[in-house]
Design a protein around this motif. Structure first.
Motif, PDB file in Angstrom:
ATOM      1  N   LEU A 315       0.829  -1.203   0.000  1.00 33.42           N
ATOM      2  CA  LEU A 315       0.000   0.000   0.000  1.00 33.42           C
ATOM      3  C   LEU A 315       0.866   1.258   0.000  1.00 33.42           C
ATOM      4  CD1 LEU A 315      -3.084  -0.591   2.326  1.00 33.42           C
ATOM      5  CD2 LEU A 315      -2.897  -0.804  -0.144  1.00 33.42           C
ATOM      6  N   ALA A 316       1.975   1.215   0.730  1.00 33.36           N
ATOM      7  CA  ALA A 316       2.849   2.384   0.769  1.00 33.36           C
ATOM      8  C   ALA A 316       3.425   2.688  -0.608  1.00 33.36           C
ATOM      9  CB  ALA A 316       3.981   2.160   1.778  1.00 33.36           C
ATOM     10  N   LEU A 317       3.791   1.645  -1.347  1.00 33.89           N
ATOM     11  CA  LEU A 317       4.388   1.828  -2.667  1.00 33.89           C
ATOM     12  C   LEU A 317       3.351   2.193  -3.717  1.00 33.89           C
ATOM     13  CD1 LEU A 317       6.816   1.615  -4.605  1.00 33.89           C
ATOM     14  CD2 LEU A 317       6.292  -0.819  -4.839  1.00 33.89           C
ATOM     15  N   CYS A 318       2.220   1.524  -3.689  1.00 33.47           N
ATOM     16  CA  CYS A 318       1.239   1.658  -4.771  1.00 33.47           C
ATOM     17  C   CYS A 318       0.155   2.691  -4.502  1.00 33.47           C
ATOM     18  CB  CYS A 318       0.584   0.308  -5.049  1.00 33.47           C
ATOM     19  SG  CYS A 318       1.747  -0.948  -5.608  1.00 33.47           S
ATOM     20  N   LEU A 319       0.036   3.184  -3.292  1.00 38.38           N
ATOM     21  CA  LEU A 319      -1.000   4.165  -2.982  1.00 38.38           C
ATOM     22  C   LEU A 319      -0.411   5.435  -2.377  1.00 38.38           C
ATOM     23  CD1 LEU A 319      -4.018   4.900  -2.759  1.00 38.38           C
ATOM     24  CD2 LEU A 319      -4.014   3.832  -0.484  1.00 38.38           C
ATOM     25  N   ILE A 320       0.315   5.289  -1.289  1.00 35.48           N
ATOM     26  CA  ILE A 320       0.800   6.470  -0.563  1.00 35.48           C
ATOM     27  C   ILE A 320       1.871   7.207  -1.360  1.00 35.48           C
ATOM     28  CG2 ILE A 320       1.914   7.257   1.553  1.00 35.48           C
ATOM     29  CD1 ILE A 320       0.653   4.873   2.980  1.00 35.48           C
ATOM     30  N   LEU A 321       2.815   6.467  -1.982  1.00 34.36           N
ATOM     31  CA  LEU A 321       3.892   7.117  -2.734  1.00 34.36           C
ATOM     32  C   LEU A 321       3.366   7.971  -3.886  1.00 34.36           C
ATOM     33  CD1 LEU A 321       6.863   7.606  -3.453  1.00 34.36           C
ATOM     34  CD2 LEU A 321       6.840   5.430  -4.686  1.00 34.36           C
ATOM     35  N   PRO A 322       2.545   7.434  -4.803  1.00 37.19           N
ATOM     36  CA  PRO A 322       2.085   8.287  -5.906  1.00 37.19           C
ATOM     37  C   PRO A 322       1.194   9.432  -5.454  1.00 37.19           C
ATOM     38  CG  PRO A 322       1.020   6.125  -5.976  1.00 37.19           C
ATOM     39  CD  PRO A 322       2.108   6.034  -4.975  1.00 37.19           C
ATOM     40  N   LEU A 323       0.326   9.196  -4.462  1.00 37.64           N
ATOM     41  CA  LEU A 323      -0.544  10.283  -4.014  1.00 37.64           C
ATOM     42  C   LEU A 323       0.257  11.368  -3.289  1.00 37.64           C
ATOM     43  CD1 LEU A 323      -3.769   8.446  -2.780  1.00 37.64           C
ATOM     44  CD2 LEU A 323      -3.317   9.552  -4.984  1.00 37.64           C
ATOM     45  N   THR A 324       1.268  10.968  -2.548  1.00 38.95           N
ATOM     46  CA  THR A 324       2.124  11.958  -1.894  1.00 38.95           C
ATOM     47  C   THR A 324       2.888  12.781  -2.929  1.00 38.95           C
ATOM     48  OG1 THR A 324       2.373  10.473   0.006  1.00 38.95           O
ATOM     49  CG2 THR A 324       3.942  12.281  -0.175  1.00 38.95           C
ATOM     50  N   ALA A 325       3.376  12.118  -3.974  1.00 33.95           N
ATOM     51  CA  ALA A 325       4.066  12.837  -5.044  1.00 33.95           C
ATOM     52  C   ALA A 325       3.114  13.790  -5.761  1.00 33.95           C
ATOM     53  CB  ALA A 325       4.664  11.842  -6.030  1.00 33.95           C
ATOM     54  N   LEU A 326       1.865  13.360  -5.945  1.00 30.19           N
ATOM     55  CA  LEU A 326       0.870  14.240  -6.570  1.00 30.19           C
ATOM     56  C   LEU A 326       0.650  15.477  -5.717  1.00 30.19           C
ATOM     57  CD1 LEU A 326      -1.203  14.348  -8.977  1.00 30.19           C
ATOM     58  CD2 LEU A 326      -2.883  13.460  -7.356  1.00 30.19           C
ATOM     59  N   LEU A 327       0.538  15.277  -4.404  1.00 29.11           N
ATOM     60  CA  LEU A 327       0.372  16.418  -3.510  1.00 29.11           C
ATOM     61  C   LEU A 327       1.603  17.316  -3.540  1.00 29.11           C
ATOM     62  CD1 LEU A 327      -1.208  17.896  -1.301  1.00 29.11           C
ATOM     63  CD2 LEU A 327      -0.186  16.333   0.372  1.00 29.11           C
ATOM     64  N   GLY A 328       2.795  16.714  -3.577  1.00 29.10           N
ATOM     65  CA  GLY A 328       4.013  17.514  -3.640  1.00 29.10           C
ATOM     66  C   GLY A 328       4.074  18.358  -4.898  1.00 29.10           C
ATOM     67  N   SER A 329       3.640  17.801  -6.035  1.00 31.68           N
ATOM     68  CA  SER A 329       3.643  18.567  -7.288  1.00 31.68           C
ATOM     69  C   SER A 329       2.649  19.713  -7.237  1.00 31.68           C
ATOM     70  CB  SER A 329       3.308  17.645  -8.458  1.00 31.68           C
ATOM     71  OG  SER A 329       4.297  16.653  -8.627  1.00 31.68           O
ATOM     72  N   ALA A 330       1.555  19.515  -6.500  1.00 30.23           N
ATOM     73  CA  ALA A 330       0.551  20.568  -6.396  1.00 30.23           C
ATOM     74  C   ALA A 330       0.976  21.689  -5.461  1.00 30.23           C
ATOM     75  CB  ALA A 330      -0.772  19.974  -5.905  1.00 30.23           C
ATOM     76  N   LEU A 331       1.983  21.438  -4.615  1.00 23.88           N
ATOM     77  CA  LEU A 331       2.394  22.421  -3.612  1.00 23.88           C
ATOM     78  C   LEU A 331       3.596  23.258  -4.028  1.00 23.88           C
ATOM     79  CD1 LEU A 331       1.962  20.356  -0.312  1.00 23.88           C
ATOM     80  CD2 LEU A 331       0.532  22.239  -1.130  1.00 23.88           C
ATOM     81  N   VAL A 332       4.170  23.011  -5.203  1.00 21.67           N
ATOM     82  CA  VAL A 332       5.306  23.818  -5.652  1.00 21.67           C
ATOM     83  C   VAL A 332       4.829  24.879  -6.639  1.00 21.67           C
ATOM     84  CG1 VAL A 332       7.009  22.007  -5.268  1.00 21.67           C
ATOM     85  CG2 VAL A 332       5.847  22.149  -7.480  1.00 21.67           C
ATOM     86  N   ARG A 333       5.616  25.927  -6.760  1.00 22.00           N
ATOM     87  CA  ARG A 333       5.215  27.041  -7.625  1.00 22.00           C
ATOM     88  C   ARG A 333       5.304  26.686  -9.104  1.00 22.00           C
ATOM     89  NH1 ARG A 333       4.851  31.557  -4.515  1.00 22.00           N
ATOM     90  NH2 ARG A 333       5.852  31.454  -2.463  1.00 22.00           N
ATOM     91  N   GLY A 334       6.290  25.893  -9.473  1.00 19.83           N
ATOM     92  CA  GLY A 334       6.461  25.536 -10.871  1.00 19.83           C
ATOM     93  C   GLY A 334       6.915  24.101 -11.002  1.00 19.83           C
ATOM     94  N   TYR A 335       6.575  23.474 -12.127  1.00 24.30           N
ATOM     95  CA  TYR A 335       6.924  22.070 -12.335  1.00 24.30           C
ATOM     96  C   TYR A 335       8.446  21.906 -12.385  1.00 24.30           C
ATOM     97  CZ  TYR A 335       7.117  17.435 -14.432  1.00 24.30           C
ATOM     98  OH  TYR A 335       7.376  16.112 -14.669  1.00 24.30           O
ATOM     99  N   GLY A 336       8.947  20.938 -11.624  1.00 24.28           N
ATOM    100  CA  GLY A 336      10.374  20.668 -11.592  1.00 24.28           C
ATOM    101  C   GLY A 336      11.093  21.262 -10.402  1.00 24.28           C
ATOM    102  N   GLN A 337      10.390  22.137  -9.656  1.00 21.79           N
ATOM    103  CA  GLN A 337      11.017  22.730  -8.489  1.00 21.79           C
ATOM    104  C   GLN A 337      11.027  21.745  -7.317  1.00 21.79           C
ATOM    105  OE1 GLN A 337       8.901  26.343  -7.635  1.00 21.79           O
ATOM    106  NE2 GLN A 337      10.042  27.534  -9.144  1.00 21.79           N
ATOM    107  N   PRO A 338      12.052  21.755  -6.485  1.00 22.27           N
ATOM    108  CA  PRO A 338      12.055  20.904  -5.290  1.00 22.27           C
ATOM    109  C   PRO A 338      11.054  21.436  -4.271  1.00 22.27           C
ATOM    110  CG  PRO A 338      13.968  22.334  -5.275  1.00 22.27           C
ATOM    111  CD  PRO A 338      13.300  22.531  -6.608  1.00 22.27           C
TER     112      PRO A 338
END
Length: 573
Positions: A315-338
């Protein structure tokens, strides 16, 4: 006095003929929204100009692009089904037979991806393993810039489709496990048989039908899953029938409808063939058993902790990891930023909720279309459930078959059928519905009728028919019997139907992707449009909001879940 007599006569006629009137209305509803559009699809595919043209059909289907798309569709769907069957069966055996810890919560997490829109799933995985991953990048585990993303491939499509559809197999196999004969397993355990031989020699042969039934569901879902195939296949130039239909519609518009209808008919034929093969395999040597009590749990012993850890790791690999990455991408100002204190922002969420007019209009359109579909389908399903449960006959079987067919076929086929049926001016109103929200509503009513009906049929199974027969003998009308006898017992099932339809329709993409226009946008396809336009961070924010909405509805449904018939809510153990 003379005025009251016709009214009294009308009321008497309606009371005595109410069942016939309801049956006629149900036939018109299913006929206009399901049978007629599919018949129009077949007509446009095979005899578009009033005559059967075998040369045209052969010329269209023998084209190189169609052959490549067909072969890709077959092998991708079959491979994804095999992967989903292995994962789903193993998960069902683990959750249904063993004493694994925190089983109820794990089942909720395992089924959750099934309720997340597939385009959101694809976007989350793409964000998780991209070179600009906000989660793996800081850890030094992301792809090197310039490296081809591994999910942009046929193998990537198979992988995501397999993971996405594994819960379908899980639900089918788990239902079969609940019917296993408890004494047989107890006798094997008493004789000293260990869990693995019991599973291999007793359990698996008995649940064979459930495994293949789940495989059939996974195949239908895989072959018609537009979100994953489009998000991964189009950039990777891996054509499938469903993406070929979509691209032809975008390139040529309604002028290519006859060829699109032929491709849709080919896709429907592959779907039916896949279902028939899995049904035949499931019947061979199938041992049907029914059991009033659930089978005993098999003790994992010393393996309990490692198996539980492995299950939660999945579950951590197949659910939490991609959804967390999706949230991280939504929280940065521009695509590619850390993702750090300097780049973190909620601007993307603010834009998605309040400032982006297209997203706001698409969500409001989806919301009212979904509410309208629920408002229409609930009373229709209550009446149709009454007919199917207590007034069986060839007409009832025909209505059931038509509603199930519209739900089983890939949604894009329903979309093509609706375009063909509602493109021409309709009688009385003198105009067509294509390009308006009404054609999307018609597609929703056709596609989600069976989904609304299933929990309600489960509710009718718990109501004693004698009550209805007694009320009928006293002269009560059908509407009075539905109001006073059926609805009180059906209330939990009606609520479950409303939740399932709302969750499915609000983020839906399979049916509406061909029907949306500049005048009628829905939120489901918006992620693909935003991603194609290069607004990846905004697309990620919309995806996070979709996931949040689904999660809230799933958690809210658990409040009244104990009052529902077993199996109505798939995420309830």
């Amino acid at each position: 006095m003379q005025t009251k007599r016709p009214l009294r006569a009308l009321r008497t006629f309606l009371r005595t003929q109410d069942e016939r009137i309801v049956m006629l209305l149900l036939i018109l509803f299913v006929g206009i929204l399901s049978i007629a559009p599919l018949a129009r699809l077949g007509y446009a595919a095979l005899i578009p100009d009033g005559g059967f043209d075998a040369a045209r059909i052969l010329r269209t289907l023998a084209g190189g692009r169609v052959i490549d798309a067909t072969l890709n569709t077959i092998w991708i769907s079959v491979s994804a089904t095999a992967l989903a069957t292995v994962i789903g069966t193993a998960a069902a055996l683990l959750a249904g037979l063993t004493d694994m810890r925190a089983r109820t919560l794990w089942v909720f997490g395992f089924v959750l991806p099934l309720m997340i829109p597939p385009q959101v799933t694809a976007l989350a995985w793409l964000q998780a393993f991209s070179p600009a991953s906000p989660l793996l990048g800081p850890l030094g585990l992301s792809l090197t810039p310039g490296t081809r993303h591994p999910l942009y491939s046929a193998g990537g499509i198979v992988f995501l489709l397999g993971l996405y559809n594994a819960p379908l197999v899980f639900l089918s196999v788990r239902a079969s496990l609940y019917r296993l004969p408890a004494p047989l397993i107890e006798a094997a355990r008493s004789a000293g048989a260990r869990p693995l031989p019991v599973t291999r020699d007793i359990v698996l042969p008995l649940i064979r039908g459930g495994i293949f039934a789940g495989a059939a569901l996974a195949f239908v879902s895989s072959i018609g899953n537009f979100g994953i195939q489009a998000m991964l296949g189009i950039p990777a130039r891996v054509p499938t029938l469903i993406t070929l239909i979509y691209r032809q519609m975008n390139s040529y518009g309604p002028s290519a409808l006859n060829d699109m209808a032929l491709l849709a008919l080919l896709l429907a034929g592959l779907t039916v063939m896949g279902m028939a093969v899995t049904a035949w395999l499931g019947k061979r040597g199938d041992q049907r058993v029914d059991n009033s009590s659930r089978p005993p749990r098999l003790s994992l012993g010393a393996w309990r902790a490692p198996v539980t850890l492995l299950a939660w790791g999945y579950l951590a690999l197949c659910l939490i990891l991609p959804l967390t990455a999706l949230l991280g991408s939504a929280l940065v100002r521009g695509y590619g930023q850390p993702l750090n204190a300097e780049t973190i922002t909620f601007q993307n969420f603010a834009n998605a909720l309040f400032r982006h007019e297209g997203i706001r209009d698409a969500f409001l359109t989806s919301l009212w279309l979904t509410l309208a579909a629920v408002a229409v389908l609930i009373p229709v399903s209550v009446a149709l459930g009454y007919v199917l449960s207590w007034r069986r006959g060839w007409l009832a079987r025909g209505l059931m078959l038509a509603s199930e067919l519209a739900y089983a076929l890939p949604g894009i086929i329903i979309g093509v059928a609706m375009i063909l049926f509602f493109l021409r001016p309709l009688p009385l109103i003198g105009t067509g519905l294509y390009g308006t929200v009404w054609v999307i509503l018609a597609a929703y009513l056709s596609n989600f009728l069976a989904l609304t009906l299933r929990p309600i049929l489960g509710g009718y199974a718990q109501i004693d028919r004698v009550l209805d027969e007694a009320a009928q003998l006293t002269g009560a009308s059908l509407f009075a019997r539905l109001r006073d006898i059926a609805l009180p017992g059906l209330a939990p099932s009606v609520m479950a139907s409303a939740v399932l339809v709302f969750m499915t329709a609000i983020n839906e993409i399979q049916v509406s992707v061909l029907l949306v226009t500049s005048r009628a946008q829905t939120i489901g396809p918006m992620i693909i449009f935003l991603e194609e336009a290069g607004s990846s961070t905004l697309a990620a924010a919309v995806g996070c909001l979709m996931v949040a909405l689904v999660l809230i509805l799933m958690l809210a449904s658990l409040i009244f879940g104990r009052r529902l018939p077993p199996g109505v809510l798939p995420w309830r153990d």
